[in-house]
Design an enzyme around this catalytic site. Sequence first.
Site, PDB file in Angstrom:
ATOM      1  N   HIS A 211       0.822  -1.219   0.000  1.00 45.72           N
ATOM      2  CA  HIS A 211       0.000   0.000   0.000  1.00 45.72           C
ATOM      3  C   HIS A 211       0.853   1.266   0.000  1.00 45.72           C
ATOM      4  O   HIS A 211       1.245   1.771   1.048  1.00 45.72           O
ATOM      5  CB  HIS A 211      -0.910  -0.019   1.238  1.00 45.72           C
ATOM      6  CG  HIS A 211      -1.983   1.031   1.202  1.00 45.72           C
ATOM      7  ND1 HIS A 211      -3.225   0.842   1.746  1.00 45.72           N
ATOM      8  CD2 HIS A 211      -2.004   2.282   0.685  1.00 45.72           C
ATOM      9  CE1 HIS A 211      -3.953   1.928   1.569  1.00 45.72           C
ATOM     10  NE2 HIS A 211      -3.230   2.819   0.939  1.00 45.72           N
TER      11      HIS A 211
ATOM     12  N   HIS B 150       1.505   5.197  -2.319  1.00 44.38           N
ATOM     13  CA  HIS B 150       1.021   6.146  -3.331  1.00 44.38           C
ATOM     14  C   HIS B 150       2.241   6.773  -3.988  1.00 44.38           C
ATOM     15  O   HIS B 150       3.007   7.471  -3.318  1.00 44.38           O
ATOM     16  CB  HIS B 150       0.159   7.227  -2.682  1.00 44.38           C
ATOM     17  CG  HIS B 150      -1.088   6.693  -2.043  1.00 44.38           C
ATOM     18  ND1 HIS B 150      -2.272   6.549  -2.729  1.00 44.38           N
ATOM     19  CD2 HIS B 150      -1.318   6.228  -0.798  1.00 44.38           C
ATOM     20  CE1 HIS B 150      -3.194   6.032  -1.917  1.00 44.38           C
ATOM     21  NE2 HIS B 150      -2.646   5.820  -0.736  1.00 44.38           N
TER      22      HIS B 150
ATOM     23  N   ASP C 178      -8.705   2.905  -3.361  1.00 40.33           N
ATOM     24  CA  ASP C 178      -8.166   3.487  -2.123  1.00 40.33           C
ATOM     25  C   ASP C 178      -8.197   5.012  -2.143  1.00 40.33           C
ATOM     26  O   ASP C 178      -7.971   5.655  -3.160  1.00 40.33           O
ATOM     27  CB  ASP C 178      -6.725   3.043  -1.862  1.00 40.33           C
ATOM     28  CG  ASP C 178      -6.234   3.576  -0.536  1.00 40.33           C
ATOM     29  OD1 ASP C 178      -6.813   3.189   0.491  1.00 40.33           O
ATOM     30  OD2 ASP C 178      -5.319   4.407  -0.516  1.00 40.33           O
TER      31      ASP C 178
ATOM     32  N   GLY D 120      -2.390  12.292   4.600  1.00 36.89           N
ATOM     33  CA  GLY D 120      -1.319  11.412   4.156  1.00 36.89           C
ATOM     34  C   GLY D 120       0.027  11.768   4.748  1.00 36.89           C
ATOM     35  O   GLY D 120       0.359  12.937   4.931  1.00 36.89           O
TER      36      GLY D 120
ATOM     37  N   ASP E 255       1.173   2.866   3.819  1.00 36.85           N
ATOM     38  CA  ASP E 255       0.307   3.879   3.209  1.00 36.85           C
ATOM     39  C   ASP E 255       1.100   5.157   2.887  1.00 36.85           C
ATOM     40  O   ASP E 255       0.626   6.265   3.132  1.00 36.85           O
ATOM     41  CB  ASP E 255      -0.898   4.175   4.124  1.00 36.85           C
ATOM     42  CG  ASP E 255      -2.009   4.928   3.395  1.00 36.85           C
ATOM     43  OD1 ASP E 255      -1.877   5.159   2.170  1.00 36.85           O
ATOM     44  OD2 ASP E 255      -3.004   5.277   4.043  1.00 36.85           O
TER      45      ASP E 255
ATOM     46  N   HIS F 120       2.881  14.374  -0.025  1.00 34.02           N
ATOM     47  CA  HIS F 120       2.274  15.612  -0.519  1.00 34.02           C
ATOM     48  C   HIS F 120       3.365  16.676  -0.515  1.00 34.02           C
ATOM     49  O   HIS F 120       4.415  16.491   0.110  1.00 34.02           O
ATOM     50  CB  HIS F 120       1.123  16.053   0.396  1.00 34.02           C
ATOM     51  CG  HIS F 120      -0.053  15.125   0.355  1.00 34.02           C
ATOM     52  ND1 HIS F 120      -0.902  15.023  -0.721  1.00 34.02           N
ATOM     53  CD2 HIS F 120      -0.504  14.228   1.265  1.00 34.02           C
ATOM     54  CE1 HIS F 120      -1.835  14.110  -0.477  1.00 34.02           C
ATOM     55  NE2 HIS F 120      -1.618  13.601   0.723  1.00 34.02           N
TER      56      HIS F 120
HETATM   57  O1  DOR Z   1      -3.892   9.524   4.246  1.00 39.98           O
HETATM   58  C1  DOR Z   1      -4.262   9.163   3.150  1.00 39.98           C
HETATM   59  N1  DOR Z   1      -3.642   9.517   2.016  1.00 39.98           N
HETATM   60  N2  DOR Z   1      -5.349   8.421   3.073  1.00 39.98           N
HETATM   61  C2  DOR Z   1      -5.924   8.118   1.923  1.00 39.98           C
HETATM   62  O2  DOR Z   1      -6.933   7.486   1.942  1.00 39.98           O
HETATM   63  C3  DOR Z   1      -5.375   8.596   0.648  1.00 39.98           C
HETATM   64  C4  DOR Z   1      -3.955   8.923   0.766  1.00 39.98           C
HETATM   65  C5  DOR Z   1      -3.479   9.765  -0.352  1.00 39.98           C
HETATM   66  O3  DOR Z   1      -3.654   9.377  -1.508  1.00 39.98           O
HETATM   67  O4  DOR Z   1      -2.893  10.823  -0.070  1.00 39.98           O
END
Ligand code: DOR
Length: 400
Positions: free
Chosen positions: A56, A58, A147, A300, A281, A285
Site C-alpha cells: 500500500h 502512493h 483506495d 497522508g 500507506d 504531498h
Molecule cells: O492519508 C491518506 N492519504 N489516506 C488516503 O486514503 C489517501 C492517501 C493519499 O492518496 O494521499
Amino acid sequence: MILIKNGLIILDNKLIKKDILIDKEEILDISDEIDMDCEAIDCTGLLVMPGAIDVHVHFREPGFTDKETIKTGCLSAAKGGVTTVMPMPNLNPCPDCYQNLKLELDLISRDACVHCYPYGAVSRGENQLEASRVEEIHDLVYAISDDGKGVNNASLLEDVMRMAKKYDLVIASHAEDSVDGYLPKGEYVAVRREIELAKKIGCRYHFCHMSTKESFEAIRKARSEGYTNITCEVTPHHLVLNEEMIQDGNYKMNPPLRSEENRLATIEALIDGTAQMIACDHAPHTEEEKKREYNKCPNGIIGLETMIPIIYTEFVKNGKISLNRFLDLMVYNPISVFHLPKRDLKKGFVADLAILDIENPHTYTKDEILSKGKNSPFIGKTYYGFPKYTFVNGKLVYKR
Ligand code: DOR
C-alpha cells in the site's frame, strides 16, 4: 558476484551468522563460511532479511508528480529496505482500463528500482458509479482498489467482487461509510457491511489500514468462522501514535490517528494474527500543501523509510513479536495473500535483500529523506534497524 560476509539471518527465531553469495540476480549460496575472490561487503552485526513488501503506497505518477514520482517513490522504498511495492490507483489517468494502466506500467519499467506491482481501480476513475474494465487489466495486476475512497455503492461492489473472484484478484478496501466518513464508526460500519458481501461472494478481500477495535473484532470473527479470504493490514503510524500526539499536518492522514484504546486494539490485532501484514500507506504531498492549517491540508504521511525501523524497534527488539513473525508480516504474508512472486532468503531465489543496522540507533532527519514528500511525523525520532544496504535483483539500489 557479490559476497555478503558475516551477516545475521533469521532462522527459527534466532539470528545466525551466515555468508551469502549473489550471482547476477540470484542467491547462489548461503553457508556458514564462503570464500570467493569477488566484491565483498562486510555485514558484521547487521541483520540480513528478504526485502520487505509493502502492498500500500502512493507514488502519484502519472498525474501528481509534484508530490512524488515512480522514480523518487522507489528510491524512498529502497532506502527503507522495501524491495516490492504496490502503488495505489488514485492517479491521473486512473489505471481503470488497459490503456491507462499501460501508461503506468511503461513508467514503471523505465524508472522503478524496486519491484512495482500497480493496482487497477475498482471503479472508473474511482467514480463509484461504473466498474473499471477489470476484464482488460486482470492479467497485469494482482489487486484492485479505490483506495482513498470507500466504495459505498453495494451493487457495484458486488459486481466487482464477482469479477475479482473470477480472475482471482484481491480487492483492497479503503473501508469508509459515506454517513460517518473517517470517524471510527464510518470505518467499522463499512467493514461489517463489506465482510458480509465478501463472505457471500467468496472473493479475496483485504482491508487497508485498519484502525478501530470494532473493525478488528469483525475481521477476527470472520476469520475464526473460516473466512480466511478476508485479510487486513495495519500501519506503523496507527501502531505507535494516537490522536493525543497530533501536532501538525504531518500527523494528518486518513484513517486518522485514533484513541489510545484503538491503538492498543491495533497492536493486539498485530500480535494475535488478525492483521496479516504491515503496510505504510506512503502518501507524499508537497510541503506547501502540508504546511497549510490542519483542517485545510491533505491527508497522508510518507512512511517507506521508517516502516522497518519502527516495527523493528517497537515490536521486535523488545520481544513483542518474534523474529519469524516479523518476516511473516513484512514479507511472507503479503506474498501469500496477494499471490505475489515468491521471495525468500534461500538459494535459488532472487536476491532482494534488506540489510539493517540493528546495533546503532539512528535519528531520522528531513535532510536524508529520498521521497519528494517530507511529510513525516517521525522526523527527529530515533530507531534501530535503519537499512544500510538494499539489494533488488542482486543489484545494490541503496547504500547508507
Ligand atoms: O492519508 C491518506 N492519504 N489516506 C488516503 O486514503 C489517501 C492517501 C493519499 O492518496 O494521499
